[in-house]
Design an enzyme around this catalytic site. Structure first.
Site, PDB file in Angstrom:
ATOM      1  CB  ILE A  34      42.234 107.372  38.186  1.00 58.70           C
ATOM      2  CG1 ILE A  34      42.554 106.338  37.118  1.00 58.70           C
ATOM      3  CG2 ILE A  34      42.337 106.826  39.586  1.00 58.70           C
ATOM      4  CD1 ILE A  34      44.010 105.901  37.158  1.00 58.70           C
ATOM      5  CG  HIS A 102      34.131  98.721  33.768  1.00 60.48           C
ATOM      6  ND1 HIS A 102      34.991  97.867  33.122  1.00 60.48           N
ATOM      7  CD2 HIS A 102      34.200  99.897  33.101  1.00 60.48           C
ATOM      8  CE1 HIS A 102      35.572  98.507  32.115  1.00 60.48           C
ATOM      9  NE2 HIS A 102      35.109  99.734  32.070  1.00 60.48           N
TER      10      HIS A 102
HETATM   11  P1  5GP Z   1      36.513 101.099  29.564  1.00 56.44           P
HETATM   12  O1  5GP Z   1      36.984 101.765  28.299  1.00 56.44           O
HETATM   13  O2  5GP Z   1      37.189  99.770  29.764  1.00 56.44           O
HETATM   14  O3  5GP Z   1      35.038 101.041  29.683  1.00 56.44           O
HETATM   15  O4  5GP Z   1      36.949 102.073  30.721  1.00 56.44           O
HETATM   16  C1  5GP Z   1      37.974 101.842  31.626  1.00 56.44           C
HETATM   17  C2  5GP Z   1      37.982 103.018  32.567  1.00 56.44           C
HETATM   18  O5  5GP Z   1      38.890 102.735  33.611  1.00 56.44           O
HETATM   19  C3  5GP Z   1      38.430 104.353  31.943  1.00 56.44           C
HETATM   20  O6  5GP Z   1      37.384 105.287  32.115  1.00 56.44           O
HETATM   21  C4  5GP Z   1      39.679 104.736  32.727  1.00 56.44           C
HETATM   22  O7  5GP Z   1      39.750 106.107  32.987  1.00 56.44           O
HETATM   23  C5  5GP Z   1      39.541 103.918  33.998  1.00 56.44           C
HETATM   24  N1  5GP Z   1      40.783 103.494  34.608  1.00 56.44           N
HETATM   25  C6  5GP Z   1      41.891 103.004  33.975  1.00 56.44           C
HETATM   26  N2  5GP Z   1      42.821 102.639  34.877  1.00 56.44           N
HETATM   27  C7  5GP Z   1      42.296 102.886  36.107  1.00 56.44           C
HETATM   28  C8  5GP Z   1      42.796 102.703  37.437  1.00 56.44           C
HETATM   29  O8  5GP Z   1      43.909 102.235  37.672  1.00 56.44           O
HETATM   30  N3  5GP Z   1      41.973 103.062  38.452  1.00 56.44           N
HETATM   31  C9  5GP Z   1      40.728 103.596  38.225  1.00 56.44           C
HETATM   32  N4  5GP Z   1      40.015 103.923  39.309  1.00 56.44           N
HETATM   33  N5  5GP Z   1      40.227 103.787  36.985  1.00 56.44           N
HETATM   34  C10 5GP Z   1      41.008 103.423  35.945  1.00 56.44           C
END
Ligand code: 5GP
Length: 139
Positions: A34, A102
């Site tokens: 998002i 992820h």
């Molecule tokens: P990380 O830093 O954990 O690798 O990335 C988490 C990702 O999740 C970020 O790129 C952020 O924009 C995304 N994100 C956070 N909250 C949500 C959500 O509620 N829905 C979606 N689709 N993406 C999210």
């Protein structure tokens, strides 16, 4: 650290929160980020309750990486990108903010810089359109 079953992605996996879905099978789910760092930014999750690459079972990791490759190919072709960047962060010091394993699939265009990580919300209409275009190549 133990896996927290109330993290945002666990809720999306259980259908308790919405997402613009791109692909799903018995082991993986892919949906649009998002706050994309580029157009077409897709997150590919294992359905296994793993925090990140440090605790996931190797067989579950192999399943999700195979889908990362499929999504990368589909996103590049669907959106006419020039390349694709794959990112994967582990623990806060490694840049991770959501603690369910992820991979980030980030389409790239020549000369176009990335937006900041997890900072700027996309228009849901754009996410819906791009999800549909990418998903169409994954059937
Ligand atoms: P990380 O830093 O954990 O690798 O990335 C988490 C990702 O999740 C970020 O790129 C952020 O924009 C995304 N994100 C956070 N909250 C949500 C959500 O509620 N829905 C979606 N689709 N993406 C999210």
């Amino acid at each position: 650290m133990a896996y927290d079953p109330d993290n945002i992605f666990a809720k999306i996996l259980r259908g308790e929160l919405p997402a613009h879905k791109v692909y799903e099978d018995d082991a993986t789910l892919a949906f649009m980020d998002i706050m994309p760092i580029s157009r077409g930014h897709v997150l590919v999750l294992s359905k296994a309750p793993a925090r990140n690459i440090l605790d996931i079972d190797a067989a579950d990791l192999a399943r999700v990486v195979a889908v990362v490759q499929r999504v990368a190919r589909a996103a590049k072709e669907a959106l006419g990108a020039d390349g694709v960047t794959i990112q994967q962060f582990n623990e806060p010091a490694g840049g991770q903010t959501v603690f369910h394993l992820h991979f980030h699939v980030v389409p790239r265009w020549e000369g176009q810089p990335l937006r900041p990580h997890g900072a700027i919300k996309a228009d849901p209409a754009d996410l819906k359109r791009d999800a549909e275009q990418i998903a169409a190549l994954l059937v």
